[in-house]
Design a protein around this motif. Structure first.
Motif, PDB file in Angstrom:
ATOM      1  N   ASP A   1       0.835  -1.208   0.000  1.00 53.66           N
ATOM      2  CA  ASP A   1       0.000   0.000   0.000  1.00 53.66           C
ATOM      3  C   ASP A   1       0.868   1.255   0.000  1.00 53.66           C
ATOM      4  O   ASP A   1       1.831   1.349   0.763  1.00 53.66           O
ATOM      5  N   LYS A   2       0.503   2.205  -0.844  1.00 53.36           N
ATOM      6  CA  LYS A   2       1.277   3.449  -0.941  1.00 53.36           C
ATOM      7  C   LYS A   2       1.134   4.315   0.310  1.00 53.36           C
ATOM      8  O   LYS A   2       1.906   5.269   0.494  1.00 53.36           O
ATOM      9  N   ALA A   3       0.189   3.981   1.188  1.00 54.93           N
ATOM     10  CA  ALA A   3       0.085   4.704   2.464  1.00 54.93           C
ATOM     11  C   ALA A   3       1.358   4.547   3.284  1.00 54.93           C
ATOM     12  O   ALA A   3       1.660   5.391   4.133  1.00 54.93           O
ATOM     13  N   LEU A   4       2.127   3.484   3.011  1.00 54.47           N
ATOM     14  CA  LEU A   4       3.374   3.236   3.737  1.00 54.47           C
ATOM     15  C   LEU A   4       4.599   3.777   3.006  1.00 54.47           C
ATOM     16  O   LEU A   4       5.730   3.561   3.439  1.00 54.47           O
ATOM     17  N   ASN A   5       4.378   4.490   1.900  1.00 50.57           N
ATOM     18  CA  ASN A   5       5.507   5.051   1.150  1.00 50.57           C
ATOM     19  C   ASN A   5       6.348   5.993   2.000  1.00 50.57           C
ATOM     20  O   ASN A   5       5.882   6.551   2.999  1.00 50.57           O
ATOM     21  N   GLU A   6       7.574   6.178   1.540  1.00 56.15           N
ATOM     22  CA  GLU A   6       8.450   7.167   2.164  1.00 56.15           C
ATOM     23  C   GLU A   6       7.828   8.558   2.053  1.00 56.15           C
ATOM     24  O   GLU A   6       6.948   8.804   1.220  1.00 56.15           O
ATOM     25  N   ARG A   7       8.284   9.450   2.893  1.00 57.05           N
ATOM     26  CA  ARG A   7       7.933  10.858   2.785  1.00 57.05           C
ATOM     27  C   ARG A   7       8.345  11.373   1.407  1.00 57.05           C
ATOM     28  O   ARG A   7       9.424  11.068   0.912  1.00 57.05           O
ATOM     29  N   SER A   8       7.478  12.139   0.770  1.00 53.27           N
ATOM     30  CA  SER A   8       7.811  12.762  -0.507  1.00 53.27           C
ATOM     31  C   SER A   8       8.690  13.988  -0.266  1.00 53.27           C
ATOM     32  O   SER A   8       8.356  14.843   0.559  1.00 53.27           O
ATOM     33  N   TYR A   9       9.794  14.046  -0.993  1.00 53.50           N
ATOM     34  CA  TYR A   9      10.656  15.223  -0.922  1.00 53.50           C
ATOM     35  C   TYR A   9      10.426  16.188  -2.080  1.00 53.50           C
ATOM     36  O   TYR A   9      11.188  17.133  -2.269  1.00 53.50           O
ATOM     37  N   GLY A  10       9.372  15.955  -2.867  1.00 56.90           N
ATOM     38  CA  GLY A  10       8.985  16.899  -3.907  1.00 56.90           C
ATOM     39  C   GLY A  10      10.094  17.173  -4.905  1.00 56.90           C
ATOM     40  O   GLY A  10      10.734  16.254  -5.423  1.00 56.90           O
ATOM     41  N   SER A  11      10.358  18.446  -5.149  1.00 56.06           N
ATOM     42  CA  SER A  11      11.338  18.819  -6.173  1.00 56.06           C
ATOM     43  C   SER A  11      12.781  18.557  -5.746  1.00 56.06           C
ATOM     44  O   SER A  11      13.703  18.698  -6.550  1.00 56.06           O
ATOM     45  N   LEU A  12      12.996  18.166  -4.489  1.00 51.03           N
ATOM     46  CA  LEU A  12      14.342  17.812  -4.050  1.00 51.03           C
ATOM     47  C   LEU A  12      14.728  16.395  -4.470  1.00 51.03           C
ATOM     48  O   LEU A  12      15.922  16.056  -4.461  1.00 51.03           O
TER      49      LEU A  12
ATOM     50  N   LEU B   1       8.673   4.829   9.158  1.00 47.21           N
ATOM     51  CA  LEU B   1       8.949   4.171  10.433  1.00 47.21           C
ATOM     52  C   LEU B   1       9.052   5.181  11.569  1.00 47.21           C
ATOM     53  O   LEU B   1       8.613   4.898  12.687  1.00 47.21           O
ATOM     54  N   ARG B   2       9.621   6.360  11.299  1.00 50.27           N
ATOM     55  CA  ARG B   2       9.628   7.396  12.340  1.00 50.27           C
ATOM     56  C   ARG B   2       8.203   7.708  12.784  1.00 50.27           C
ATOM     57  O   ARG B   2       7.935   7.894  13.972  1.00 50.27           O
ATOM     58  N   SER B   3       7.293   7.787  11.831  1.00 52.01           N
ATOM     59  CA  SER B   3       5.892   8.055  12.157  1.00 52.01           C
ATOM     60  C   SER B   3       5.328   6.980  13.071  1.00 52.01           C
ATOM     61  O   SER B   3       4.688   7.272  14.092  1.00 52.01           O
ATOM     62  N   LEU B   4       5.575   5.717  12.719  1.00 51.71           N
ATOM     63  CA  LEU B   4       5.072   4.603  13.527  1.00 51.71           C
ATOM     64  C   LEU B   4       5.703   4.580  14.912  1.00 51.71           C
ATOM     65  O   LEU B   4       5.019   4.362  15.919  1.00 51.71           O
ATOM     66  N   ILE B   5       7.010   4.797  14.969  1.00 51.05           N
ATOM     67  CA  ILE B   5       7.706   4.780  16.255  1.00 51.05           C
ATOM     68  C   ILE B   5       7.234   5.928  17.139  1.00 51.05           C
ATOM     69  O   ILE B   5       7.040   5.757  18.348  1.00 51.05           O
ATOM     70  N   MET B   6       7.037   7.083  16.543  1.00 51.14           N
ATOM     71  CA  MET B   6       6.509   8.226  17.294  1.00 51.14           C
ATOM     72  C   MET B   6       5.164   7.876  17.929  1.00 51.14           C
ATOM     73  O   MET B   6       4.899   8.177  19.097  1.00 51.14           O
ATOM     74  N   TYR B   7       4.321   7.212  17.167  1.00 49.31           N
ATOM     75  CA  TYR B   7       2.985   6.815  17.623  1.00 49.31           C
ATOM     76  C   TYR B   7       3.069   5.739  18.712  1.00 49.31           C
ATOM     77  O   TYR B   7       2.450   5.847  19.773  1.00 49.31           O
ATOM     78  N   LEU B   8       3.874   4.710  18.460  1.00 48.47           N
ATOM     79  CA  LEU B   8       3.945   3.577  19.386  1.00 48.47           C
ATOM     80  C   LEU B   8       4.607   3.939  20.708  1.00 48.47           C
ATOM     81  O   LEU B   8       4.235   3.417  21.756  1.00 48.47           O
TER      82      LEU B   8
END
Length: 200
Positions: free
Chosen positions: A80-91, A159-166
């Motif tokens: 699932d793309k919900a688990l994709n990395e953070r988008s860095y856009g034009s970077l 994973l930072r998001s998940l760890i922050m939550y957990l």
């Protein structure tokens, strides 16, 4: 008690080249494959019922190697793309050191290591959290509550998001957390669905 295993994908080509990767679909290197094999060796004796990964090849390839290493290639896998990395856009695709020369070290540090500052055309860590956590709560948590052991192979900021939550961490605390490629992190859930991180 259910277990949740988190693994950041093995080294990718753009990790090696020090580039912003984000949603670009870059595969893992030979070292990344070796890291995935080591993760599989660590998880070899664990019972894993179902695996989740992102829509990006570096996470999927890492997961495939892990499942092969543990001798369980037929475990159900949900992508699932919900688990994709953070988008860095034009970077994305830019060398981090060259980008720092262009925009300044401080600006690039803010883009990379702030919680709610958005890089040009991309996502903040807060945006990533707001994408990953509802998915976890709706799709993964119910399985853990049923006692199933889950493996999630994804990306550093997911994973930072998940760890922050957990771990109930503040934005400042999670930004200090480094997540190595190919190293499993284990959480054990009690009957009240409180997670404790297994160390060692």
């Amino acid at each position: 008690m259910a277990k949740l295993f988190l693994v950041r994908h093995g080294q990718s080509l753009w990790n090696l080249e020090n580039r912003f990767t984000g949603w670009h679909d870059i595969d893992i290197t030979e070292l990344g494959i070796e890291e995935a094999k080591r993760a599989g060796m660590i998880l070899k004796d664990e019972k894993i019922d179902i695996a989740f990964t992102s829509a990006l090849i570096r996470a999927q390839h890492t997961l495939t190697v892990i499942l092969s290493e543990i001798g369980k290639p037929d475990i159900p896998v949900i992508i699932d793309k919900a688990l994709n990395e953070r988008s860095y856009g034009s970077l994305e695709g830019l060398n981090k050191a060259e980008t720092a020369q262009k925009y300044g070290d401080e600006q690039v540090h803010i883009w990379r290591r702030s919680y709610d500052v958005i890089p040009p055309g991309g996502e903040s860590l807060k945006d990533t959290y707001n994408r990953v956590i509802p998915y976890f709560e709706n799709k993964v948590a119910p399985l853990l509550k049923k006692g199933e052991n889950i493996l999630i192979v994804t990306h550093g900021n997911s994973l930072r998001s998940l760890i922050m939550y957990l771990e109930h961490l503040s934005p400042e605390e999670i930004l200090e957390r480094e997540i190595a490629t190919g190293v499993p992190i284990t959480y054990i859930f009690d009957e009240s669905f409180h997670a404790s991180r297994k160390v060692g």
